[in-house]
Design a protein around this motif. Sequence first.
Motif, short mmCIF file in Angstrom:
data_model
loop_
_atom_site.label_atom_id
_atom_site.label_comp_id
_atom_site.label_asym_id
_atom_site.label_seq_id
_atom_site.Cartn_x
_atom_site.Cartn_y
_atom_site.Cartn_z
N ILE A 58 -0.26 23.60 -26.58
CA ILE A 58 0.00 22.91 -27.94
C ILE A 58 1.49 23.25 -28.25
O ILE A 58 1.89 22.80 -29.12
CB ILE A 58 -1.06 23.25 -28.89
CG1 ILE A 58 -1.05 24.88 -29.26
CG2 ILE A 58 -2.26 23.02 -28.67
CD1 ILE A 58 -2.13 25.23 -30.39
N ARG A 88 5.39 17.69 -32.41
CA ARG A 88 4.81 17.59 -33.38
C ARG A 88 3.60 16.47 -33.63
O ARG A 88 2.75 16.64 -34.00
CB ARG A 88 5.58 17.64 -34.65
CG ARG A 88 4.99 17.72 -36.06
CD ARG A 88 5.80 17.29 -37.22
NE ARG A 88 6.13 15.87 -37.20
CZ ARG A 88 5.38 14.91 -37.60
NH1 ARG A 88 4.38 15.17 -37.71
NH2 ARG A 88 5.91 13.98 -37.51
N ARG A 91 0.93 17.33 -31.19
CA ARG A 91 -0.30 18.16 -31.92
C ARG A 91 -0.79 17.50 -33.09
O ARG A 91 -0.28 16.90 -33.76
CB ARG A 91 0.58 19.30 -32.34
CG ARG A 91 0.86 20.36 -31.57
CD ARG A 91 1.23 21.47 -32.22
NE ARG A 91 2.43 21.44 -33.16
CZ ARG A 91 3.66 21.59 -32.62
NH1 ARG A 91 3.93 22.10 -31.60
NH2 ARG A 91 4.93 21.48 -33.57
N GLY A 92 -2.15 17.56 -32.93
CA GLY A 92 -2.84 17.04 -34.23
C GLY A 92 -3.44 15.62 -33.83
O GLY A 92 -4.52 15.33 -33.99
N ALA A 97 -6.55 21.59 -32.29
CA ALA A 97 -6.75 22.93 -32.02
C ALA A 97 -7.55 23.66 -32.96
O ALA A 97 -7.74 23.34 -34.18
CB ALA A 97 -5.14 23.83 -32.22
N HIS A 123 -0.99 11.63 -39.19
CA HIS A 123 -1.16 10.95 -38.04
C HIS A 123 -1.46 9.75 -37.89
O HIS A 123 -1.31 8.91 -36.92
CB HIS A 123 -1.92 11.88 -36.89
CG HIS A 123 -1.49 13.31 -36.94
ND1 HIS A 123 -0.26 13.47 -36.19
CD2 HIS A 123 -1.95 14.51 -37.29
CE1 HIS A 123 -0.15 14.76 -36.09
NE2 HIS A 123 -1.18 15.39 -36.77
N PHE B 222 -2.18 27.15 -38.10
CA PHE B 222 -3.03 26.09 -37.82
C PHE B 222 -2.35 24.96 -38.45
O PHE B 222 -2.56 23.65 -38.02
CB PHE B 222 -4.51 26.52 -38.65
CG PHE B 222 -5.28 25.36 -38.30
CD1 PHE B 222 -5.88 25.31 -37.15
CD2 PHE B 222 -6.02 24.69 -39.60
CE1 PHE B 222 -6.82 24.26 -36.82
CE2 PHE B 222 -7.24 24.01 -39.29
CZ PHE B 222 -7.60 23.56 -37.95
N ARG B 224 0.58 24.08 -38.40
CA ARG B 224 1.55 23.61 -37.32
C ARG B 224 0.66 22.75 -35.98
O ARG B 224 1.01 21.88 -35.76
CB ARG B 224 2.32 24.73 -36.57
CG ARG B 224 3.40 25.22 -37.69
CD ARG B 224 4.65 26.07 -36.69
NE ARG B 224 5.19 26.84 -37.54
CZ ARG B 224 5.98 26.63 -38.56
NH1 ARG B 224 6.47 25.37 -38.72
NH2 ARG B 224 6.56 27.47 -39.44
N ALA B 225 -0.40 23.57 -35.81
CA ALA B 225 -1.40 22.95 -34.82
C ALA B 225 -1.95 21.55 -35.19
O ALA B 225 -2.34 20.77 -34.65
CB ALA B 225 -2.54 23.85 -34.70
N ARG B 226 -1.86 21.32 -36.67
CA ARG B 226 -2.29 19.98 -36.81
C ARG B 226 -1.41 18.87 -37.16
O ARG B 226 -1.59 17.80 -37.51
CB ARG B 226 -2.96 20.18 -38.54
CG ARG B 226 -4.12 20.75 -38.64
CD ARG B 226 -4.85 20.69 -40.02
NE ARG B 226 -4.38 21.69 -41.05
CZ ARG B 226 -4.18 21.44 -42.13
NH1 ARG B 226 -4.24 20.31 -42.64
NH2 ARG B 226 -3.68 22.47 -42.92
N GLY B 227 0.00 19.38 -36.82
CA GLY B 227 0.95 18.43 -36.31
C GLY B 227 1.38 17.85 -37.60
O GLY B 227 2.26 16.81 -37.66
N LEU B 228 1.50 18.77 -38.80
CA LEU B 228 2.07 18.42 -40.18
C LEU B 228 3.54 18.51 -40.03
O LEU B 228 4.05 19.31 -39.28
CB LEU B 228 1.38 19.22 -41.14
CG LEU B 228 0.07 19.64 -41.28
CD1 LEU B 228 -0.15 20.28 -42.70
CD2 LEU B 228 -0.48 17.84 -41.57
#
Lengths: 330, 330
Positions: A58, A88, A91-92, A97, A123, B222, B224-228
């Motif tokens: 990730i 970025r 991710r998501g 994750a 997203h 988390f 970051r992992a969500r891609g915010l």
Amino acid sequence: MQAGTPLLEVKNLRVEFPTRRGTLVAVDDISFSIAPGEVLGVVGESGAGKSLTGAAIIGLLEPPGRVAGGEILLDGRRIDNLPYEKMRRVRGKEIGAIFQDPLTSLNPLYTIGRQLTETIVTHLDMTEAAARDRAIQLLQDVGIPAAERRIDHYPHQLSGGMRQRVVIALALCANPRLIVADEPTTALDVSIQAQIITLIKRLCREHGTAVMLVTHDMGVIAETADRVAVMYAGRIAEIGPVRDVIRRARHPYTEGLMGSIPKLGNVQARLAQIDGAMPRLTAIPQGCAFNPRCTKVFDRCRTARPDPIDVGDTKVACWLYDQAGKAAAE
Amino acid sequence: MIAFVIRRLLQAVLVMMAVGFVAFSLFAYVGDPVSIMLGQDFTEETRQRLVTDLGLDKPFFVQYFNFLVNAAQGQFGISYRLARPVTDLLMERLPATLELSFCAATLALAVGVPMGVYTGLNRDTWISRLLLTVSLVGVSLPTFLIGILLILVFSVVLGWLPSFGRGTTVALGWWTTGFLTPTGLRALILPSITLALFQMTLIMRLVRSEMLEVLRTDYIKFARARGLHNRAINFGHALKNTLVPVITITGLQLGGIIAFAIVTETVFQWPGMGFLFIQSVSSADVPVMAAYLLLIAFFFVLINLIVDLLYYAVDPRLRIDRGAAGGHGH
């Protein structure tokens, strides 16, 4: 299971930590792939490198850790060298994750609805109102009762199991095709663990999502995974269909792991254990990293490091399965 | 919530009574007001009459009670030094101190918080290092020295800004303001900087360390992992979680700014309460000192109450919601 192009392909991945006393290799030259919709279990002791592999995929390795070699491909596209902003967006959206501790994965100051909608709006091209509807739908999907009411609750108003369901909903916000789940049940009560595992299984079947399930719990793997990778000291010891690996473990380390699982109806027998401990990253032995603890060790194990060898449907990194090597040893 | 406010108000009354006791004790133990007021020539008869007039022949607790009753009505007696009602004296000077404190607090927050966020997010840039080094100077240099240095540079050498006083003020009812005239605004600059500098560096260092702390938490990982977006993570998620400690310290500091304006006001001959207090101390003007003490205590109590209420606004975990079932985690 391996038919078609893999969704995720990890080739010769190497993760390093530069330290003052030299470079530590935490993940050493591992390769595996995950097909669309497939659940790959990754097991191993603490420090085997399984969580770091997930973090590398990730793109969230904690500095100073870094990908020092190899490639990570998603749908044939390299993602390990993407600039931050491009990664970025992956991710998501394409890779979700799930982290270990649901109690700390959610921001305590925002309602779960706000955390869901912000992820969705980031997203997907949606209005706030549409995102809220989707958030409610997601909460219902992950089995949260009275989702319309719960959506305005803060994380502290939910139990641990509920919070992990919210975390799963957050991972699913943009319908990713892969979810990296790092010890998703470790912090939960045993009774809740089964529910969460069933939930992850059901959702992935319904959405066609592939899962990389990192855990140290063989039981969870046996129940959930299609294939399993056993990691030891930063390398994959054995990888193959879960049935093969569990019923006919080939690597002596996997055998040891299986022997250490308690079985019902076998109360009298002592649990088998593997003597010794996994080596520290600073002192990985020459040859096969498992050789000091291995019951079947022979000379070659102490000098040369085995690469994965095809044995039936599985790959085993053990000289026992290298016909030429074994012949030489005998 | 209402019960909480009422409880806090009762505590505030207790605190004020305790401070009132200390302030009242000043009358009994700091100097002898009677001999100060009588001067050199007096007869025993006039002395007796003055003692009776001032109520000093009554028992201690009766005097204390009378003092409290009068104080609650805003009556603090007559200044020994200026022979005018203390309340009038303080009210004349209150606007000067409050305007100065307001400017200093705004400056400290408006500069300190962004600098703290910047140095927290960009730990290793040379700007961060520079700010941290300079902030050490701000923390360790005494206020009066900073004031004198500023006067030296900007008033004496460069001649840009006035070195003392409030400039021209405009009366709005009983409140005199320096905000409405150019000279009033110019006069505010140096004292505000002097008073703000210490708080500014303190707030910067506090925000920085809180940011570093929060950025390590699971919910930021988390997020970051969500891609915010980074902006959403840094300001929406991280900064908001640093607010509770920052509000606490800033609240206390704001009280400190009002109280410690004494030094700054003295350096800049600022016609505020602190300056009045210093002059009163040197001539043992007990009624002014006592009233000042009570007023400052009142500000502290008031600010603390506001801080407590702000906690509720920021942190939902403090809003105990009995309606929401589902169990409370940690």
